[in-house]
Each structure stands twice: as C-alpha cells, then as structure tokens.
Design a protein around this motif. Structure first.
Motif, PDB file in Angstrom:
ATOM      1  N   GLN A  75      59.426  85.552 -80.499  1.00 28.42           N
ATOM      2  CA  GLN A  75      59.438  86.501 -81.132  1.00 28.42           C
ATOM      3  C   GLN A  75      59.305  85.724 -82.516  1.00 28.42           C
ATOM      4  OE1 GLN A  75      60.661  89.009 -82.328  1.00 28.42           O
ATOM      5  NE2 GLN A  75      62.458  90.134 -81.195  1.00 28.42           N
ATOM      6  N   VAL A  76      59.282  86.754 -83.742  1.00 26.12           N
ATOM      7  CA  VAL A  76      58.751  86.440 -84.827  1.00 26.12           C
ATOM      8  C   VAL A  76      59.877  86.508 -85.666  1.00 26.12           C
ATOM      9  CG1 VAL A  76      57.052  86.913 -86.408  1.00 26.12           C
ATOM     10  CG2 VAL A  76      56.222  87.725 -84.290  1.00 26.12           C
ATOM     11  N   GLN A  77      60.493  86.036 -86.426  1.00 23.61           N
ATOM     12  CA  GLN A  77      61.320  86.275 -88.125  1.00 23.61           C
ATOM     13  C   GLN A  77      60.448  85.727 -89.604  1.00 23.61           C
ATOM     14  OE1 GLN A  77      60.940  83.664 -85.614  1.00 23.61           O
ATOM     15  NE2 GLN A  77      62.025  84.962 -84.377  1.00 23.61           N
ATOM     16  N   LEU A  78      61.212  86.923 -89.747  1.00 25.44           N
ATOM     17  CA  LEU A  78      60.031  86.927 -91.420  1.00 25.44           C
ATOM     18  C   LEU A  78      61.771  86.893 -92.449  1.00 25.44           C
ATOM     19  CD1 LEU A  78      57.968  88.387 -90.099  1.00 25.44           C
ATOM     20  CD2 LEU A  78      57.706  89.916 -92.502  1.00 25.44           C
ATOM     21  N   VAL A  79      60.719  85.875 -93.009  1.00 26.96           N
ATOM     22  CA  VAL A  79      62.457  85.025 -93.969  1.00 26.96           C
ATOM     23  C   VAL A  79      62.048  85.121 -95.518  1.00 26.96           C
ATOM     24  CG1 VAL A  79      63.920  83.039 -94.487  1.00 26.96           C
ATOM     25  CG2 VAL A  79      63.319  83.784 -92.412  1.00 26.96           C
ATOM     26  N   ARG A 110      52.680  93.415 -89.236  1.00 25.81           N
ATOM     27  CA  ARG A 110      51.956  93.850 -88.379  1.00 25.81           C
ATOM     28  C   ARG A 110      51.110  92.684 -87.911  1.00 25.81           C
ATOM     29  NH1 ARG A 110      52.378  99.335 -88.705  1.00 25.81           N
ATOM     30  NH2 ARG A 110      52.602  99.934 -91.471  1.00 25.81           N
ATOM     31  N   VAL A 111      51.762  91.921 -86.931  1.00 23.42           N
ATOM     32  CA  VAL A 111      51.392  91.201 -86.166  1.00 23.42           C
ATOM     33  C   VAL A 111      50.776  91.296 -84.566  1.00 23.42           C
ATOM     34  CG1 VAL A 111      52.882  88.926 -85.378  1.00 23.42           C
ATOM     35  CG2 VAL A 111      53.573  89.615 -87.369  1.00 23.42           C
ATOM     36  N   SER A 112      50.173  90.376 -84.108  1.00 24.47           N
ATOM     37  CA  SER A 112      49.371  90.166 -82.878  1.00 24.47           C
ATOM     38  C   SER A 112      50.417  88.981 -82.282  1.00 24.47           C
ATOM     39  CB  SER A 112      48.259  90.142 -82.810  1.00 24.47           C
ATOM     40  OG  SER A 112      47.743  91.902 -83.028  1.00 24.47           O
ATOM     41  N   ARG A 113      50.727  89.210 -81.160  1.00 27.99           N
ATOM     42  CA  ARG A 113      51.540  88.060 -80.894  1.00 27.99           C
ATOM     43  C   ARG A 113      50.394  86.930 -79.978  1.00 27.99           C
ATOM     44  NH1 ARG A 113      56.857  89.099 -78.581  1.00 27.99           N
ATOM     45  NH2 ARG A 113      57.252  86.899 -78.481  1.00 27.99           N
ATOM     46  N   ARG A 141      56.148  82.975 -82.379  1.00 27.61           N
ATOM     47  CA  ARG A 141      55.037  83.079 -81.388  1.00 27.61           C
ATOM     48  C   ARG A 141      53.821  84.232 -82.324  1.00 27.61           C
ATOM     49  NH1 ARG A 141      52.149  80.901 -77.803  1.00 27.61           N
ATOM     50  NH2 ARG A 141      50.787  82.846 -77.164  1.00 27.61           N
ATOM     51  N   ILE A 142      53.198  83.608 -82.989  1.00 28.23           N
ATOM     52  CA  ILE A 142      52.073  84.495 -84.446  1.00 28.23           C
ATOM     53  C   ILE A 142      50.665  84.066 -83.848  1.00 28.23           C
ATOM     54  CG2 ILE A 142      51.734  85.221 -86.288  1.00 28.23           C
ATOM     55  CD1 ILE A 142      53.987  84.406 -87.542  1.00 28.23           C
ATOM     56  N   PHE A 143      49.602  84.776 -83.060  1.00 32.95           N
ATOM     57  CA  PHE A 143      48.180  84.691 -83.216  1.00 32.95           C
ATOM     58  C   PHE A 143      47.771  84.653 -84.309  1.00 32.95           C
ATOM     59  CE2 PHE A 143      44.173  84.354 -81.190  1.00 32.95           C
ATOM     60  CZ  PHE A 143      43.108  85.535 -81.531  1.00 32.95           C
ATOM     61  N   SER A 144      48.041  86.257 -84.703  1.00 31.37           N
ATOM     62  CA  SER A 144      47.059  86.998 -85.760  1.00 31.37           C
ATOM     63  C   SER A 144      47.710  87.925 -86.712  1.00 31.37           C
ATOM     64  CB  SER A 144      45.493  87.536 -85.531  1.00 31.37           C
ATOM     65  OG  SER A 144      46.005  89.027 -84.966  1.00 31.37           O
ATOM     66  N   TYR A 198      52.434  94.450 -83.178  1.00 33.77           N
ATOM     67  CA  TYR A 198      53.552  95.229 -83.380  1.00 33.77           C
ATOM     68  C   TYR A 198      54.203  94.526 -84.845  1.00 33.77           C
ATOM     69  CZ  TYR A 198      54.162  94.848 -78.382  1.00 33.77           C
ATOM     70  OH  TYR A 198      53.922  95.748 -77.651  1.00 33.77           O
ATOM     71  N   ARG A 199      55.005  95.384 -85.614  1.00 33.96           N
ATOM     72  CA  ARG A 199      55.545  95.328 -87.168  1.00 33.96           C
ATOM     73  C   ARG A 199      56.406  94.764 -87.185  1.00 33.96           C
ATOM     74  NH1 ARG A 199      55.619 101.136 -91.460  1.00 33.96           N
ATOM     75  NH2 ARG A 199      55.738  99.536 -93.163  1.00 33.96           N
ATOM     76  N   TYR A 200      57.122  93.790 -87.611  1.00 36.14           N
ATOM     77  CA  TYR A 200      57.990  93.236 -88.044  1.00 36.14           C
ATOM     78  C   TYR A 200      58.662  93.399 -89.628  1.00 36.14           C
ATOM     79  CZ  TYR A 200      57.110  91.199 -83.468  1.00 36.14           C
ATOM     80  OH  TYR A 200      56.937  90.884 -82.032  1.00 36.14           O
TER      81      TYR A 200
END
Length: 121
Positions: A1-5, A98-101, A27-30, A108-110
């Motif tokens: 998953q991806v978290q934004l704080v 907007r993340v590519s994992r 998990r972030i690729f770009s 995907y947008r987080y």
C-alpha cells in the motif's frame, strides 16, 4: 500500500504563513503529479495547486501569488508554502499523489488524511 502523511497545519493570524508537508511512503515505483486540495466546512473539495514530477506547476486563482508548491522527488514529499494567509483560506488541506507501484503498472491516486489550517482575522 501507499500512505500519504500531511503535517504543518495549525492556527495562524491573517497575514501569516504556514508550510505544509506531505510525505508518501510504501510500495512506490514512481510518482507523477502531486497536489494540494482543500475543503472548507459545507463546501466541496477544491484544487489549490499541483506539481508534476518534472516541476511544472498549476495554481488555483485564489493561490496565485501567495502559495508556492514544491516537491522533493528523492523524499517523495510535496510542500505548500502559504504566505499572506486570509480567513477564507481556513479549511482542511489534503495532499494527493498519482503513484505507479510497479514498473509498467497503472497509476493510482492516493490521498492523505488532511491537516487543518485555521486563519483568524
């Protein structure tokens, strides 16, 4: 998953400044575009500013000349420097990314959880 704080919100007098930060982790690729939005009580969420991975920026008219968006790609972090704050800037501020994992994966947008900014008159 991806978290934004998000961090950096608070109470400030009119004319003052605040700097918001939003760090993405997981998990972030770009990360392509990152942005800041805000939502005042009883209102819809609205754009404040966005920035692409190459540094191209876009601002809402209400933010132009007062707010500056920037990002540190090495830290997966986006910032919003807010100067000359007005009572009408009072809102919950949200960041998005907007993340590519994975390589070649969909984007995907987080969203972050939001940080309160209150400007007193």
């Amino acid at each position: 998953q991806v978290q934004l704080v998000e961090s950096g919100g608070g109470l400030v007098q009119a004319g003052g400044s605040l700097r918001l930060s939003c760090a993405a982790s997981g998990r972030i690729f770009s990360i392509n575009a990152m942005g800041w939005y805000r939502q005042a009580p009883g209102a819809q969420r609205e754009l404040v500013a966005t920035i692409t991975s190459s540094g191209s920026t876009n601002y809402a008219d209400s933010a132009k000349g007062r707010f500056t968006i920037s990002r540190d790609n090495a830290k997966n972090t986006v910032y919003l420097q807010m100067n000359y704050l007005k009572p009408e800037d009072t809102a919950v501020y949200y960041c998005d990314a907007r993340v590519s994992r994975y390589p070649g994966s969909y984007e995907y947008r987080y969203w972050g959880q939001g940080t309160q900014v209150t400007v007193s008159s």
